[in-house]
Design a protein around this motif. Sequence first.
Motif, PDB file in Angstrom:
ATOM      1  N   ASP A  61      -6.392 -15.786  -6.101  1.00 27.59           N
ATOM      2  CA  ASP A  61      -7.505 -14.904  -5.751  1.00 27.59           C
ATOM      3  C   ASP A  61      -7.157 -14.143  -4.474  1.00 27.59           C
ATOM      4  OD1 ASP A  61     -10.024 -13.733  -5.582  1.00 27.59           O
ATOM      5  OD2 ASP A  61     -10.918 -15.480  -4.617  1.00 27.59           O
ATOM      6  N   TRP A  62      -6.417 -13.025  -4.610  1.00 27.79           N
ATOM      7  CA  TRP A  62      -5.959 -12.255  -3.454  1.00 27.79           C
ATOM      8  C   TRP A  62      -6.556 -10.856  -3.479  1.00 27.79           C
ATOM      9  CZ3 TRP A  62      -4.286 -15.483  -0.099  1.00 27.79           C
ATOM     10  CH2 TRP A  62      -3.662 -16.652  -0.522  1.00 27.79           C
ATOM     11  N   SER A  63      -6.629 -10.257  -2.326  1.00 30.50           N
ATOM     12  CA  SER A  63      -7.280  -8.948  -2.205  1.00 30.50           C
ATOM     13  C   SER A  63      -6.374  -7.925  -1.546  1.00 30.50           C
ATOM     14  CB  SER A  63      -8.557  -9.077  -1.372  1.00 30.50           C
ATOM     15  OG  SER A  63      -9.483  -9.915  -2.010  1.00 30.50           O
ATOM     16  N   ALA A  64      -6.715  -6.664  -1.782  1.00 33.31           N
ATOM     17  CA  ALA A  64      -6.043  -5.531  -1.136  1.00 33.31           C
ATOM     18  C   ALA A  64      -7.129  -4.583  -0.655  1.00 33.31           C
ATOM     19  CB  ALA A  64      -5.134  -4.821  -2.134  1.00 33.31           C
ATOM     20  N   VAL A  65      -6.789  -3.732   0.308  1.00 30.16           N
ATOM     21  CA  VAL A  65      -7.668  -2.638   0.737  1.00 30.16           C
ATOM     22  C   VAL A  65      -6.816  -1.385   0.833  1.00 30.16           C
ATOM     23  CG1 VAL A  65      -9.294  -4.099   2.024  1.00 30.16           C
ATOM     24  CG2 VAL A  65      -7.368  -3.084   3.209  1.00 30.16           C
ATOM     25  N   ASP A  66      -7.458  -0.235   0.742  1.00 32.48           N
ATOM     26  CA  ASP A  66      -6.749   1.032   0.897  1.00 32.48           C
ATOM     27  C   ASP A  66      -7.030   1.591   2.280  1.00 32.48           C
ATOM     28  OD1 ASP A  66      -5.852   0.735  -1.674  1.00 32.48           O
ATOM     29  OD2 ASP A  66      -7.145   2.281  -2.521  1.00 32.48           O
ATOM     30  N   MET A  67      -5.982   2.125   2.904  1.00 32.99           N
ATOM     31  CA  MET A  67      -6.057   2.666   4.257  1.00 32.99           C
ATOM     32  C   MET A  67      -5.584   4.115   4.249  1.00 32.99           C
ATOM     33  SD  MET A  67      -6.749   0.224   6.405  1.00 32.99           S
ATOM     34  CE  MET A  67      -6.746  -1.527   6.539  1.00 32.99           C
ATOM     35  N   ALA A  68      -6.077   4.859   5.222  1.00 32.11           N
ATOM     36  CA  ALA A  68      -5.593   6.219   5.465  1.00 32.11           C
ATOM     37  C   ALA A  68      -5.138   6.292   6.912  1.00 32.11           C
ATOM     38  CB  ALA A  68      -6.699   7.237   5.221  1.00 32.11           C
ATOM     39  N   ALA A  69      -3.997   6.935   7.123  1.00 32.44           N
ATOM     40  CA  ALA A  69      -3.503   7.128   8.487  1.00 32.44           C
ATOM     41  C   ALA A  69      -4.471   8.041   9.230  1.00 32.44           C
ATOM     42  CB  ALA A  69      -2.111   7.743   8.459  1.00 32.44           C
ATOM     43  N   VAL A  70      -4.774   7.687  10.473  1.00 29.49           N
ATOM     44  CA  VAL A  70      -5.648   8.504  11.313  1.00 29.49           C
ATOM     45  C   VAL A  70      -4.834   9.192  12.386  1.00 29.49           C
ATOM     46  CG1 VAL A  70      -7.554   8.454  12.987  1.00 29.49           C
ATOM     47  CG2 VAL A  70      -7.690   7.095  10.888  1.00 29.49           C
ATOM     48  N   LYS A  71      -4.038   8.389  13.112  1.00 27.16           N
ATOM     49  CA  LYS A  71      -3.319   8.959  14.251  1.00 27.16           C
ATOM     50  C   LYS A  71      -2.224   7.998  14.714  1.00 27.16           C
ATOM     51  CE  LYS A  71      -4.568  11.099  18.618  1.00 27.16           C
ATOM     52  NZ  LYS A  71      -5.701  11.370  19.531  1.00 27.16           N
TER      53      LYS A  71
END
Length: 120
Positions: A61-71
């Motif tokens: 039972d593992w999870s991921a998240v999505d990220m966006a570069a900011v700076k």
Amino acid sequence: MQAEGTGRWDGVRNYAARNHLRSMRVSDLVLFYHSRKGLEVAGICKVVREAYPDPTAEKGDWSAVDMAAVKPFSKPVPLKAIKANPKLQEMPLVRIGRLSVMPVAEAEFHEILKMGETEI
């Protein structure tokens, strides 16, 4: 992350780190830390998709998240500098080795920004 623009944070196989991933919310700011190359905080990202099942997990039972570069940071902040800063001694990054995802208090976040000569 900066080169990609957005990306999936997957492959986390530690229960505490997984739970921290699951606590992230869209628009949360995240310090991007190079844990394999450089051992330094190199930039800021934000969560663009909350936790979902990690597609790289073959079992469990593992999870991921999505990220966006900011700076990117104007000046990367090495782990040695973080450990040497008296204001950051309670950070999990200093106290708990090998935890890839952890909460950062607001004051700690701003102190690292200051060390990195970076403003949001």
